[in-house]
Design a protein around this motif. Structure first.
Motif, PDB file in Angstrom:
ATOM      1  N   ASP A 249      78.826  -2.240  53.677  1.00  0.00           N
ATOM      2  CA  ASP A 249      79.570  -2.621  52.295  1.00  0.00           C
ATOM      3  C   ASP A 249      80.143  -1.166  51.110  1.00  0.00           C
ATOM      4  N   ASP A 250      79.752   0.199  51.276  1.00  0.00           N
ATOM      5  CA  ASP A 250      79.826   1.543  50.532  1.00  0.00           C
ATOM      6  C   ASP A 250      80.947   2.182  51.557  1.00  0.00           C
ATOM      7  N   VAL A 251      81.612   1.714  52.349  1.00  0.00           N
ATOM      8  CA  VAL A 251      82.436   2.155  53.378  1.00  0.00           C
ATOM      9  C   VAL A 251      83.695   3.448  52.218  1.00  0.00           C
ATOM     10  N   ASP A 252      84.867   1.801  51.154  1.00  0.00           N
ATOM     11  CA  ASP A 252      85.134   2.184  50.183  1.00  0.00           C
ATOM     12  C   ASP A 252      85.182   3.597  48.836  1.00  0.00           C
ATOM     13  N   VAL A 253      83.782   2.935  48.590  1.00  0.00           N
ATOM     14  CA  VAL A 253      83.286   4.334  48.009  1.00  0.00           C
ATOM     15  C   VAL A 253      82.692   5.793  48.265  1.00  0.00           C
ATOM     16  N   LEU A 254      82.578   5.632  48.934  1.00  0.00           N
ATOM     17  CA  LEU A 254      82.382   7.218  50.105  1.00  0.00           C
ATOM     18  C   LEU A 254      83.290   7.755  50.605  1.00  0.00           C
ATOM     19  N   GLU A 255      84.412   6.746  50.988  1.00  0.00           N
ATOM     20  CA  GLU A 255      85.919   7.326  50.783  1.00  0.00           C
ATOM     21  C   GLU A 255      86.449   7.920  50.070  1.00  0.00           C
ATOM     22  N   ASP A 256      86.022   7.071  48.299  1.00  0.00           N
ATOM     23  CA  ASP A 256      86.708   7.805  46.883  1.00  0.00           C
ATOM     24  C   ASP A 256      86.093   9.411  46.651  1.00  0.00           C
ATOM     25  N   LEU A 257      84.930   9.154  47.102  1.00  0.00           N
ATOM     26  CA  LEU A 257      83.981  10.247  46.565  1.00  0.00           C
ATOM     27  C   LEU A 257      84.122  11.288  46.951  1.00  0.00           C
TER      28      LEU A 257
END
Length: 107
Positions: free
Chosen positions: A62-70
């Motif tokens: 569920d945190d893939v988008d956050v990881l990509e942004d980071l």
């Protein structure tokens, strides 16, 4: 005529210094961080990606988008640091030369 010869000598010295600085920058590695250090990106002084480190706690579906942004943010941070270091070294090298404002090196 003497001034032209002096300028030619200074230009030749500048060329040698720039070549040496470019070699140093190729060896330089800067790190950019995001997410409080949870993502770290390493770039060479020329902007080549050298490595990515990601805190294992970020590996959730569920945190893939956050990881990509980071990752993008860490890359931007490293790139800004690399460019700032290059500007600092160039300003040291060109100190005292009558270079028009806003002119960037290398050409």
């Amino acid at each position: 005529m003497k001034d032209i010869m002096g300028m030619m000598k200074a230009a030749s010295e500048m060329k040698g210094k720039m070549e040496a600085m470019q070699a140093e920058l190729a060896e330089l590695v800067v790190e950019g961080r995001s997410g409080g250090g949870m993502v770290t990106v390493s770039l060479s002084g020329k902007g080549d990606l050298k490595g990515v480190k990601i805190d294992p706690s970020l590996f959730r579906e569920d945190d893939v988008d956050v990881l990509e942004d980071l990752i993008i943010a860490a890359h931007g941070d490293a790139k800004a640091k690399s460019e700032a270091e290059m500007q600092r070294r160039m300003s040291e090298m060109t100190a005292g030369l009558p270079i028009p404002p806003g002119m960037k090196f290398p050409f």
